[in-house]
Design a protein around this motif. Structure first.
Motif, PDB file in Angstrom:
ATOM      1  N   TRP A   1     -13.637 -16.600  -5.597  1.00 24.43           N
ATOM      2  CA  TRP A   1     -12.922 -17.657  -4.886  1.00 24.43           C
ATOM      3  C   TRP A   1     -13.868 -18.568  -4.109  1.00 24.43           C
ATOM      4  O   TRP A   1     -13.636 -19.780  -4.021  1.00 24.43           O
ATOM      5  CB  TRP A   1     -11.873 -17.052  -3.963  1.00 24.43           C
ATOM      6  N   CYS A   2     -14.938 -18.009  -3.576  1.00 25.04           N
ATOM      7  CA  CYS A   2     -15.926 -18.852  -2.899  1.00 25.04           C
ATOM      8  C   CYS A   2     -16.592 -19.802  -3.891  1.00 25.04           C
ATOM      9  O   CYS A   2     -16.803 -20.989  -3.592  1.00 25.04           O
ATOM     10  CB  CYS A   2     -16.977 -17.983  -2.208  1.00 25.04           C
ATOM     11  N   LYS A   3     -16.893 -19.298  -5.070  1.00 25.96           N
ATOM     12  CA  LYS A   3     -17.500 -20.137  -6.105  1.00 25.96           C
ATOM     13  C   LYS A   3     -16.532 -21.227  -6.557  1.00 25.96           C
ATOM     14  O   LYS A   3     -16.920 -22.390  -6.731  1.00 25.96           O
ATOM     15  CB  LYS A   3     -17.909 -19.265  -7.295  1.00 25.96           C
TER      16      LYS A   3
ATOM     17  N   PHE B   1      -7.997 -27.330  -1.216  1.00 27.26           N
ATOM     18  CA  PHE B   1      -8.233 -26.333  -2.262  1.00 27.26           C
ATOM     19  C   PHE B   1      -7.029 -25.411  -2.414  1.00 27.26           C
ATOM     20  O   PHE B   1      -6.574 -25.142  -3.536  1.00 27.26           O
ATOM     21  CB  PHE B   1      -9.486 -25.529  -1.922  1.00 27.26           C
ATOM     22  N   LEU B   2      -6.496 -24.938  -1.298  1.00 29.93           N
ATOM     23  CA  LEU B   2      -5.346 -24.039  -1.345  1.00 29.93           C
ATOM     24  C   LEU B   2      -4.111 -24.753  -1.902  1.00 29.93           C
ATOM     25  O   LEU B   2      -3.315 -24.151  -2.637  1.00 29.93           O
ATOM     26  CB  LEU B   2      -5.054 -23.487   0.050  1.00 29.93           C
ATOM     27  N   THR B   3      -3.940 -26.022  -1.554  1.00 26.14           N
ATOM     28  CA  THR B   3      -2.819 -26.805  -2.085  1.00 26.14           C
ATOM     29  C   THR B   3      -2.946 -26.967  -3.590  1.00 26.14           C
ATOM     30  O   THR B   3      -1.959 -26.875  -4.334  1.00 26.14           O
ATOM     31  CB  THR B   3      -2.763 -28.180  -1.405  1.00 26.14           C
ATOM     32  N   TRP B   4      -4.167 -27.194  -4.063  1.00 25.60           N
ATOM     33  CA  TRP B   4      -4.412 -27.319  -5.503  1.00 25.60           C
ATOM     34  C   TRP B   4      -4.067 -26.014  -6.223  1.00 25.60           C
ATOM     35  O   TRP B   4      -3.459 -26.029  -7.301  1.00 25.60           O
ATOM     36  CB  TRP B   4      -5.869 -27.691  -5.734  1.00 25.60           C
ATOM     37  N   LEU B   5      -4.442 -24.891  -5.619  1.00 25.48           N
ATOM     38  CA  LEU B   5      -4.130 -23.599  -6.234  1.00 25.48           C
ATOM     39  C   LEU B   5      -2.624 -23.393  -6.346  1.00 25.48           C
ATOM     40  O   LEU B   5      -2.129 -22.864  -7.342  1.00 25.48           O
ATOM     41  CB  LEU B   5      -4.745 -22.456  -5.411  1.00 25.48           C
ATOM     42  N   ALA B   6      -1.902 -23.809  -5.292  1.00 26.99           N
ATOM     43  CA  ALA B   6      -0.456 -23.590  -5.280  1.00 26.99           C
ATOM     44  C   ALA B   6       0.291 -24.584  -6.164  1.00 26.99           C
ATOM     45  O   ALA B   6       1.196 -24.193  -6.911  1.00 26.99           O
ATOM     46  CB  ALA B   6       0.065 -23.676  -3.845  1.00 26.99           C
TER      47      ALA B   6
ATOM     48  N   LEU C   1      -0.413 -20.601  -8.682  1.00 24.85           N
ATOM     49  CA  LEU C   1      -0.730 -19.199  -8.496  1.00 24.85           C
ATOM     50  C   LEU C   1       0.372 -18.480  -7.750  1.00 24.85           C
ATOM     51  O   LEU C   1       1.086 -19.068  -6.936  1.00 24.85           O
ATOM     52  CB  LEU C   1      -2.040 -19.045  -7.727  1.00 24.85           C
ATOM     53  N   ALA C   2       0.491 -17.194  -8.006  1.00 25.65           N
ATOM     54  CA  ALA C   2       1.433 -16.368  -7.257  1.00 25.65           C
ATOM     55  C   ALA C   2       0.997 -16.315  -5.797  1.00 25.65           C
ATOM     56  O   ALA C   2      -0.191 -16.477  -5.474  1.00 25.65           O
ATOM     57  CB  ALA C   2       1.491 -14.964  -7.843  1.00 25.65           C
ATOM     58  N   SER C   3       1.935 -16.054  -4.907  1.00 25.86           N
ATOM     59  CA  SER C   3       1.621 -16.056  -3.477  1.00 25.86           C
ATOM     60  C   SER C   3       0.591 -14.988  -3.116  1.00 25.86           C
ATOM     61  O   SER C   3      -0.248 -15.193  -2.232  1.00 25.86           O
ATOM     62  CB  SER C   3       2.900 -15.839  -2.656  1.00 25.86           C
ATOM     63  N   SER C   4       0.610 -13.857  -3.812  1.00 20.97           N
ATOM     64  CA  SER C   4      -0.365 -12.800  -3.519  1.00 20.97           C
ATOM     65  C   SER C   4      -1.782 -13.241  -3.886  1.00 20.97           C
ATOM     66  O   SER C   4      -2.736 -12.960  -3.157  1.00 20.97           O
ATOM     67  CB  SER C   4       0.005 -11.522  -4.271  1.00 20.97           C
ATOM     68  N   THR C   5      -1.925 -13.941  -5.018  1.00 16.97           N
ATOM     69  CA  THR C   5      -3.242 -14.453  -5.426  1.00 16.97           C
ATOM     70  C   THR C   5      -3.687 -15.568  -4.493  1.00 16.97           C
ATOM     71  O   THR C   5      -4.871 -15.669  -4.137  1.00 16.97           O
ATOM     72  CB  THR C   5      -3.178 -14.967  -6.871  1.00 16.97           C
ATOM     73  N   HIS C   6      -2.738 -16.414  -4.096  1.00 15.55           N
ATOM     74  CA  HIS C   6      -3.017 -17.476  -3.134  1.00 15.55           C
ATOM     75  C   HIS C   6      -3.524 -16.892  -1.822  1.00 15.55           C
ATOM     76  O   HIS C   6      -4.487 -17.385  -1.217  1.00 15.55           O
ATOM     77  CB  HIS C   6      -1.729 -18.279  -2.914  1.00 15.55           C
ATOM     78  N   LYS C   7      -2.904 -15.812  -1.392  1.00 17.74           N
ATOM     79  CA  LYS C   7      -3.301 -15.148  -0.152  1.00 17.74           C
ATOM     80  C   LYS C   7      -4.708 -14.555  -0.281  1.00 17.74           C
ATOM     81  O   LYS C   7      -5.494 -14.579   0.666  1.00 17.74           O
ATOM     82  CB  LYS C   7      -2.299 -14.051   0.193  1.00 17.74           C
ATOM     83  N   GLN C   8      -5.029 -14.031  -1.461  1.00 19.90           N
ATOM     84  CA  GLN C   8      -6.361 -13.467  -1.686  1.00 19.90           C
ATOM     85  C   GLN C   8      -7.424 -14.546  -1.598  1.00 19.90           C
ATOM     86  O   GLN C   8      -8.501 -14.331  -1.008  1.00 19.90           O
ATOM     87  CB  GLN C   8      -6.408 -12.795  -3.062  1.00 19.90           C
ATOM     88  N   ALA C   9      -7.145 -15.735  -2.157  1.00 21.01           N
ATOM     89  CA  ALA C   9      -8.097 -16.842  -2.086  1.00 21.01           C
ATOM     90  C   ALA C   9      -8.319 -17.262  -0.635  1.00 21.01           C
ATOM     91  O   ALA C   9      -9.453 -17.532  -0.223  1.00 21.01           O
ATOM     92  CB  ALA C   9      -7.587 -18.023  -2.904  1.00 21.01           C
ATOM     93  N   LEU C  10      -7.254 -17.320   0.143  1.00 20.95           N
ATOM     94  CA  LEU C  10      -7.381 -17.676   1.552  1.00 20.95           C
ATOM     95  C   LEU C  10      -8.205 -16.633   2.304  1.00 20.95           C
ATOM     96  O   LEU C  10      -9.078 -16.982   3.112  1.00 20.95           O
ATOM     97  CB  LEU C  10      -5.993 -17.806   2.183  1.00 20.95           C
TER      98      LEU C  10
ATOM     99  N   GLU D   1      -2.233 -21.998   7.432  1.00 21.80           N
ATOM    100  CA  GLU D   1      -0.934 -21.429   7.092  1.00 21.80           C
ATOM    101  C   GLU D   1      -1.090 -20.386   5.992  1.00 21.80           C
ATOM    102  O   GLU D   1      -1.639 -20.663   4.925  1.00 21.80           O
ATOM    103  CB  GLU D   1       0.024 -22.526   6.640  1.00 21.80           C
ATOM    104  N   ARG D   2      -0.609 -19.181   6.260  1.00 13.91           N
ATOM    105  CA  ARG D   2      -0.689 -18.099   5.280  1.00 13.91           C
ATOM    106  C   ARG D   2       0.473 -18.194   4.302  1.00 13.91           C
ATOM    107  O   ARG D   2       1.618 -18.420   4.725  1.00 13.91           O
ATOM    108  CB  ARG D   2      -0.624 -16.734   5.977  1.00 13.91           C
ATOM    109  N   PRO D   3       0.202 -18.046   3.020  1.00 19.86           N
ATOM    110  CA  PRO D   3       1.309 -18.059   2.048  1.00 19.86           C
ATOM    111  C   PRO D   3       2.205 -16.848   2.245  1.00 19.86           C
ATOM    112  O   PRO D   3       1.732 -15.751   2.573  1.00 19.86           O
ATOM    113  CB  PRO D   3       0.594 -18.008   0.693  1.00 19.86           C
ATOM    114  N   ARG D   4       3.483 -17.047   2.088  1.00 23.62           N
ATOM    115  CA  ARG D   4       4.436 -15.957   2.263  1.00 23.62           C
ATOM    116  C   ARG D   4       4.551 -15.168   0.965  1.00 23.62           C
ATOM    117  O   ARG D   4       4.899 -15.727  -0.082  1.00 23.62           O
ATOM    118  CB  ARG D   4       5.808 -16.504   2.668  1.00 23.62           C
ATOM    119  N   VAL D   5       4.250 -13.877   1.057  1.00 19.55           N
ATOM    120  CA  VAL D   5       4.307 -13.019  -0.123  1.00 19.55           C
ATOM    121  C   VAL D   5       5.731 -12.513  -0.283  1.00 19.55           C
ATOM    122  O   VAL D   5       6.285 -11.879   0.613  1.00 19.55           O
ATOM    123  CB  VAL D   5       3.328 -11.831   0.005  1.00 19.55           C
TER     124      VAL D   5
END
Length: 334
Positions: A41-43, A65-70, A75-84, A106-110
């Protein structure tokens, strides 16, 4: 001004950023899978912003970046949370920047989803359709509720035939737990250990590098890595190079190999469910609850920190309307 965290963590030695991420992950004793995910995710974050250094970026870039992922990647919320989590780790643990916006992200809601669960008949068909060591591994997952990596990382010393127990070391969250050893697996496990001992003896005769040991045990006990008690219950047939140390040694079975074998068995059984090896863990928990075992017992066996996580299986038991009879079934068929 840097936070007090900078005085707690030692200075990083690696010159490159991604290597610094790896160094910090290992210092904090995070799992290898966490290391792989955080580096990924850093890469991705750096590439998304045209190879700019994260030190020169901030909240707007992270949020973009997080908005682009969502939105774009969906991406699923769990994967989004992992990236954050990976980016928070990068800024707080690696760069050690005292940035107030990190805590304000803002943390994505799983959303909790009902797990896929196989019936007892479906489990029987799938297990029957598997062969060799993969069949034993599948029966072990269903019979104990272990995660696939917990089963693959079993050592000889973790199988206690005298107490009919299996010991999971360093499970999820770094916790140990004791599980029952199914009676029907006693002899198959003895046979598997006999096969594993042949590979161990072969490695000992060739003076191979032994198996990987956790933390600094290899330095503390130099002979332990080549001892029988630390050998894998499910060793790989061939040798591989340790990505961290570069030592050629015998690894345990690869999870991808087993996952492919399990998928083939599910397809051959004609089961129209997106079942994976983890589905056997779901079936284990659900079937125990159906047999009348209390939720706390199941929680301990699964290694859940919060009983709320285990409670999801009680919702599975309610599928079908909680034994409510549909009014359609009361209509006159004529």
């Amino acid at each position: 001004m840097r936070p007090a965290l900078a005085t707690v963590l030692p200075p990083l030695q690696a010159p490159r950023l991604l290597d610094q991420v790896r160094e910090r992950v290992r210092y904090l004793h995070y799992s290898r899978r966490t290391e792989q995910a955080y580096v990924h995710w850093c890469k991705s974050f750096i590439r998304f912003h045209g190879l700019r250094h994260p030190r020169d970026m901030g909240a707007p870039e992270v949020q973009a970046f997080l908005t682009w992922l969502a939105d774009e990647r969906q991406l699923a919320s769990s994967t989004h949370k992992q990236a954050l989590s990976a980016l928070v780790f990068l800024y707080t643990k690696v760069l050690q920047l005292g940035l107030p916006w990190v805590a304000e992200l803002e943390r994505p809601r799983v959303r909790r989803r009902l797990p896929v669960v196989l019936s007892r008949d479906e489990v029987t068909v799938v297990l029957t359709g598997m062969q060799g060591v993969h069949a034993l591994l599948a029966r072990l997952l269903y019979g104990t509720g272990m995660r696939i990596n917990e089963a693959l990382q079993l050592r000889v010393k973790d199988v206690d035939f005298s107490h009919q127990a299996l010991i999971v070391r360093e499970g999820k969250g770094g916790k140990d737990r004791v599980l029952m050893l199914p009676q029907t697996l006693v002899q198959p496990l003895r046979d598997q250990l006999a096969q594993a001992k042949l590979l161990w003896a072969e490695d000992a005769a060739q003076q191979r590098g032994g198996v990987e040991l956790p933390y600094a045990l290899e330095r503390k006990y130099p002979q332990a890595s080549t001892s029988w008690v630390w050998f894998w219950v499910f060793p790989q047939a061939t040798h591989s190079t340790d990505p961290r140390s570069g030592v050629v040694r015998r690894h345990h079975l690869y999870d991808q190999t087993f996952q492919r074998a399990f998928k083939r068995a599910v397809m051959a059984a004609g089961i129209a469910k997106p079942a994976t090896p983890h589905t056997l863990r779901h079936a284990f928990a659900t079937h125990l609850l159906q047999d009348g075992y209390d939720i706390r017992t199941v929680q301990d066996l699964l290694g859940h920190a919060d009983v709320a996580t285990t409670m999801i299986y009680t919702h599975v038991l309610k599928l079908g309307g909680g034994a409510v009879r549909s009014p359609l079934d009361r209509l006159d068929p004529t």
